[in-house]
Motif scaffolding. Sequence first.
Motif, PDB file in Angstrom:
ATOM      1  N   THR A 116      29.615  -5.214  16.330  1.00 18.28           N
ATOM      2  CA  THR A 116      29.415  -5.326  14.884  1.00 18.28           C
ATOM      3  C   THR A 116      28.232  -4.468  14.453  1.00 18.28           C
ATOM      4  O   THR A 116      27.558  -3.849  15.281  1.00 18.28           O
ATOM      5  N   TYR A 117      27.984  -4.418  13.141  1.00 16.48           N
ATOM      6  CA  TYR A 117      26.887  -3.597  12.622  1.00 16.48           C
ATOM      7  C   TYR A 117      25.537  -4.007  13.205  1.00 16.48           C
ATOM      8  O   TYR A 117      25.280  -5.179  13.465  1.00 16.48           O
ATOM      9  N   THR A 118      24.679  -3.000  13.389  1.00 13.21           N
ATOM     10  CA  THR A 118      23.248  -3.237  13.557  1.00 13.21           C
ATOM     11  C   THR A 118      22.586  -2.764  12.262  1.00 13.21           C
ATOM     12  O   THR A 118      23.257  -2.193  11.397  1.00 13.21           O
ATOM     13  N   PRO A 119      21.290  -2.973  12.091  1.00 17.35           N
ATOM     14  CA  PRO A 119      20.628  -2.356  10.938  1.00 17.35           C
ATOM     15  C   PRO A 119      20.862  -0.845  10.933  1.00 17.35           C
ATOM     16  O   PRO A 119      21.092  -0.235  11.988  1.00 17.35           O
ATOM     17  N   ALA A 120      20.805  -0.239   9.760  1.00 15.15           N
ATOM     18  CA  ALA A 120      21.046   1.201   9.641  1.00 15.15           C
ATOM     19  C   ALA A 120      20.113   2.009  10.519  1.00 15.15           C
ATOM     20  O   ALA A 120      20.453   3.102  10.983  1.00 15.15           O
ATOM     21  N   SER A 121      18.928   1.485  10.774  1.00  7.12           N
ATOM     22  CA  SER A 121      17.919   2.191  11.568  1.00  7.12           C
ATOM     23  C   SER A 121      18.034   1.932  13.061  1.00  7.12           C
ATOM     24  O   SER A 121      17.239   2.444  13.845  1.00  7.12           O
ATOM     25  N   ILE A 180      10.383   3.812  13.566  1.00  6.01           N
ATOM     26  CA  ILE A 180      11.426   4.406  14.404  1.00  6.01           C
ATOM     27  C   ILE A 180      12.770   4.303  13.698  1.00  6.01           C
ATOM     28  O   ILE A 180      13.134   3.244  13.170  1.00  6.01           O
ATOM     29  N   VAL A 181      13.528   5.402  13.703  1.00  5.04           N
ATOM     30  CA  VAL A 181      14.879   5.398  13.143  1.00  5.04           C
ATOM     31  C   VAL A 181      15.834   5.954  14.193  1.00  5.04           C
ATOM     32  O   VAL A 181      15.699   7.107  14.624  1.00  5.04           O
ATOM     33  N   VAL A 182      16.787   5.147  14.628  1.00  5.15           N
ATOM     34  CA  VAL A 182      17.811   5.574  15.579  1.00  5.15           C
ATOM     35  C   VAL A 182      18.985   6.132  14.781  1.00  5.15           C
ATOM     36  O   VAL A 182      19.329   5.609  13.717  1.00  5.15           O
ATOM     37  N   ALA A 183      19.590   7.187  15.283  1.00  9.56           N
ATOM     38  CA  ALA A 183      20.635   7.892  14.528  1.00  9.56           C
ATOM     39  C   ALA A 183      21.778   8.322  15.447  1.00  9.56           C
ATOM     40  O   ALA A 183      21.622   8.325  16.678  1.00  9.56           O
ATOM     41  N   ILE A 206      15.659   5.906   6.404  1.00 11.21           N
ATOM     42  CA  ILE A 206      16.525   4.739   6.616  1.00 11.21           C
ATOM     43  C   ILE A 206      17.454   4.544   5.418  1.00 11.21           C
ATOM     44  O   ILE A 206      18.650   4.276   5.572  1.00 11.21           O
ATOM     45  N   ALA A 207      16.910   4.704   4.218  1.00  7.46           N
ATOM     46  CA  ALA A 207      17.741   4.560   3.018  1.00  7.46           C
ATOM     47  C   ALA A 207      18.853   5.604   2.998  1.00  7.46           C
ATOM     48  O   ALA A 207      20.020   5.291   2.707  1.00  7.46           O
ATOM     49  N   PHE A 208      18.499   6.848   3.318  1.00  9.48           N
ATOM     50  CA  PHE A 208      19.495   7.925   3.350  1.00  9.48           C
ATOM     51  C   PHE A 208      20.568   7.622   4.388  1.00  9.48           C
ATOM     52  O   PHE A 208      21.776   7.740   4.130  1.00  9.48           O
ATOM     53  N   GLN A 209      20.130   7.199   5.562  1.00  9.81           N
ATOM     54  CA  GLN A 209      21.072   6.944   6.647  1.00  9.81           C
ATOM     55  C   GLN A 209      21.982   5.764   6.312  1.00  9.81           C
ATOM     56  O   GLN A 209      23.161   5.753   6.678  1.00  9.81           O
TER      57      GLN A 209
END
Length: 395
Positions: free
Chosen positions: A66-71, A97-100, A265-268
């Motif tokens: 399932t989803y994780t946070p966007a980051s 930290i932002v994971v992508a 994070i908002a953009f992602q």
Amino acid sequence: MNDLKNASGFMCHLHPSATLAITAMAKEMKEQGHDVCSMCAGEPDFDTPQPIKDACIAALEAGKVTYTPASGAPELRKLLAAKFQKENGIRCAWDEIVVAPGAKYSCFTAIAALCGPGDEVIIPAPYWLSYPEMVTAVGAKVVEIPTRMENNYELDPADLEAAITENTRLLILNTPSNPTGAVYRRETLEKIAEIAVRRNIMILADEIYEKLTYDADKPHVSIASLSDEVNEHVVTVNGFSKTYAMTGWRLGYLRAPRWLARRIIAFQSHTTSNPTTFAQYGAIAALEGKADKEVRHMCEEFAKRRDLVYELISAIPGVKCIRPQGAFYLLCDVSSFGMTSEEFCNRLLAEEKLAAIPCCSFGAEGQIRLSYACSEENIRDAAGRLDAFCREHGN
């Protein structure tokens, strides 16, 4: 009636990747039965270490779908913050930290969150061909600064100082470098950092090849580690693709000052939702050290290949190159043959069935890139074919 085909959006004039184009051409020839030798691949020729795959499989079986946070998953972000502090000397908190889905996307989100029309982005050349396209995609202007082979392709701080204007927003710095294989010296980074802080510009530090360095006197240094003040002017990008042979997993990450991380994070959140959930658990296993033995083996093998490819290619008449200190590329100056890099590579593929990357799209006309992310046998075969071609077309 609107002429839809002549739309003028920021992203409608991007150029397809030259590396993917010639790689596809070589693959097609091979499928047709030609004996093609390729030095194109920008990815390790090793499999992802088994402990990482096992962790991903376990996550799937445990229903981590399932989803994780966007980051990114908080547990992964916390491990990455610890990694930055312990391994790189970069002070950070886990909410910076932002994971992508890939380090490439991390680079793009940082550029998009920082730059727009009227802004200028400085890129030392030669560069990875996607950087200018990313800048163009957000409507900003690319400012290239040529670097020199005799200076190990490092950006000259005096050239940087001269290129900065009131519109300069960002400098993109890649060390270890694709395509040059250069690893920046600490003293050079210190001078660049001083200029960035004093002139108040940001630095995008792409460190995707950080663990693929081969010389004790040329260790990788994260520019963000130089001081807390410098760190506040740096976005540090990294990923799992090169170090852990996870190119297809599409997992990258960045550390940015908190104000910028929130923008990213908002953009992602509006473009990808989140990185693939179960893949993140493979990344957690990697950060926990469960594949360190395999990583050391890969690095040792790349070091041996570096020595071999440099020895063989540097001996070919008319070809000039530096001994790379990191990554897995050899940049070769073939301008003495009087061809453009694209013509050189097209003829090399047609006549010797050797696929190499023309570097006109890398800000390095007259140069080609060879990847030694391949076997010793492949390297020797490629060197023989390149030598035959150069002797045929040399003066």
